[in-house]
Design a protein around this motif. Structure first.
Motif, PDB file in Angstrom:
ATOM      1  N   UNK A 101       0.829  -1.206   0.000  1.00  0.00           N
ATOM      2  CA  UNK A 101       0.000   0.000   0.000  1.00  0.00           C
ATOM      3  C   UNK A 101       0.864   1.256   0.000  1.00  0.00           C
ATOM      4  N   UNK A 102       1.958   1.226   0.755  1.00  0.00           N
ATOM      5  CA  UNK A 102       2.886   2.360   0.780  1.00  0.00           C
ATOM      6  C   UNK A 102       3.441   2.590  -0.616  1.00  0.00           C
ATOM      7  N   UNK A 103       3.867   1.528  -1.264  1.00  0.00           N
ATOM      8  CA  UNK A 103       4.426   1.636  -2.606  1.00  0.00           C
ATOM      9  C   UNK A 103       3.407   2.212  -3.590  1.00  0.00           C
ATOM     10  N   UNK A 104       2.195   1.701  -3.556  1.00  0.00           N
ATOM     11  CA  UNK A 104       1.166   2.131  -4.508  1.00  0.00           C
ATOM     12  C   UNK A 104       0.655   3.537  -4.234  1.00  0.00           C
ATOM     13  N   UNK A 105       0.593   3.944  -2.967  1.00  0.00           N
ATOM     14  CA  UNK A 105      -0.027   5.215  -2.595  1.00  0.00           C
ATOM     15  C   UNK A 105       0.962   6.349  -2.410  1.00  0.00           C
ATOM     16  N   UNK A 106       2.139   6.058  -1.893  1.00  0.00           N
ATOM     17  CA  UNK A 106       3.059   7.120  -1.478  1.00  0.00           C
ATOM     18  C   UNK A 106       4.252   7.325  -2.407  1.00  0.00           C
ATOM     19  N   UNK A 107       4.343   6.555  -3.472  1.00  0.00           N
ATOM     20  CA  UNK A 107       5.444   6.734  -4.414  1.00  0.00           C
ATOM     21  C   UNK A 107       4.906   6.912  -5.825  1.00  0.00           C
ATOM     22  N   UNK A 108       5.687   7.559  -6.659  1.00  0.00           N
ATOM     23  CA  UNK A 108       5.291   7.795  -8.045  1.00  0.00           C
ATOM     24  C   UNK A 108       5.660   6.581  -8.890  1.00  0.00           C
ATOM     25  N   UNK A 118      11.167  -3.987  -5.215  1.00  0.00           N
ATOM     26  CA  UNK A 118      11.959  -5.203  -5.371  1.00  0.00           C
ATOM     27  C   UNK A 118      12.860  -5.423  -4.160  1.00  0.00           C
ATOM     28  N   UNK A 119      13.530  -4.376  -3.712  1.00  0.00           N
ATOM     29  CA  UNK A 119      14.398  -4.492  -2.540  1.00  0.00           C
ATOM     30  C   UNK A 119      13.597  -4.772  -1.277  1.00  0.00           C
ATOM     31  N   UNK A 120      12.464  -4.099  -1.130  1.00  0.00           N
ATOM     32  CA  UNK A 120      11.634  -4.264   0.072  1.00  0.00           C
ATOM     33  C   UNK A 120      11.058  -5.669   0.167  1.00  0.00           C
ATOM     34  N   UNK A 121      10.740  -6.263  -0.950  1.00  0.00           N
ATOM     35  CA  UNK A 121      10.147  -7.607  -0.936  1.00  0.00           C
ATOM     36  C   UNK A 121      11.125  -8.671  -0.433  1.00  0.00           C
ATOM     37  N   UNK A 122      12.395  -8.340  -0.381  1.00  0.00           N
ATOM     38  CA  UNK A 122      13.416  -9.301   0.049  1.00  0.00           C
ATOM     39  C   UNK A 122      13.704  -9.266   1.541  1.00  0.00           C
ATOM     40  N   UNK A 123      12.987  -8.392   2.292  1.00  0.00           N
ATOM     41  CA  UNK A 123      13.272  -8.287   3.729  1.00  0.00           C
ATOM     42  C   UNK A 123      11.990  -8.265   4.537  1.00  0.00           C
ATOM     43  N   UNK A 124      12.142  -8.436   5.830  1.00  0.00           N
ATOM     44  CA  UNK A 124      11.026  -8.357   6.759  1.00  0.00           C
ATOM     45  C   UNK A 124      11.251  -7.169   7.679  1.00  0.00           C
TER      46      UNK A 124
END
Length: 157
Positions: A101-108, A118-124
């Protein structure tokens, strides 16, 4: 230095002469004065902890809605500053359920968003930030009602 003073005197004289114009010109000057924005005034906001980082969470400049993540800021310099700070906080602290949601709403849309996701999906990520950074200031380097570029000054422990 003398050339600069002379140039400023000529410019000031031109403004003085043009001020003697018609009523329509006076109305235009009043409209421009009303539309002047303050690029240095900080948002008058309520600050709270967001995952351990103090951030401006509520003001007359936004956010309009907090679901699923904060969005809907006023098209003002202060709204841009608040959006920039909260965007950085949420990008850094979004948990595993919230980050899409952060990616879709708060970034262009674009390559930057794709690389971040991609980087965020690799961590918790979970919990609160210990020894969090502190936002110390801002500079609006470019502003229009449709776009703003905000530089944030942050102190890291």
């Amino acid at each position: 230095m003398k050339k600069m003073i002379a140039t400023m005197t000529v410019v000031a004289s031109l403004f003085t002469l043009s001020a003697c114009g018609s009523e329509q010109e006076e109305q235009t000057a009043e409209t421009q004065e009303e539309n002047t924005v303050d690029l240095t005034r900080a948002p008058d906001a309520k600050w709270n902890s967001v995952s351990g980082i103090q951030a401006p969470v509520e003001s007359t400049d936004g956010p309009e809605d907090n679901s699923p993540v904060p969005h809907g800021y006023a098209r003002t310099p202060q709204g841009a500053v608040q959006a920039a700070i909260l965007g950085q906080v949420w990008l850094a602290t979004a948990d595993d359920e919230t980050w899409p949601d952060v990616s879709a709403t708060m970034t262009a849309p674009g390559q930057g968003r794709d690389q971040w996701a991609q980087g965020r999906s690799l961590m918790t990520v979970s919990g609160t930030v210990e020894n969090p950074p502190v936002f110390k200031g801002f500079h609006i380097s470019d502003y229009s009602e449709d776009e703003a570029q905000v530089v944030l000054a942050t102190e890291y422990p």
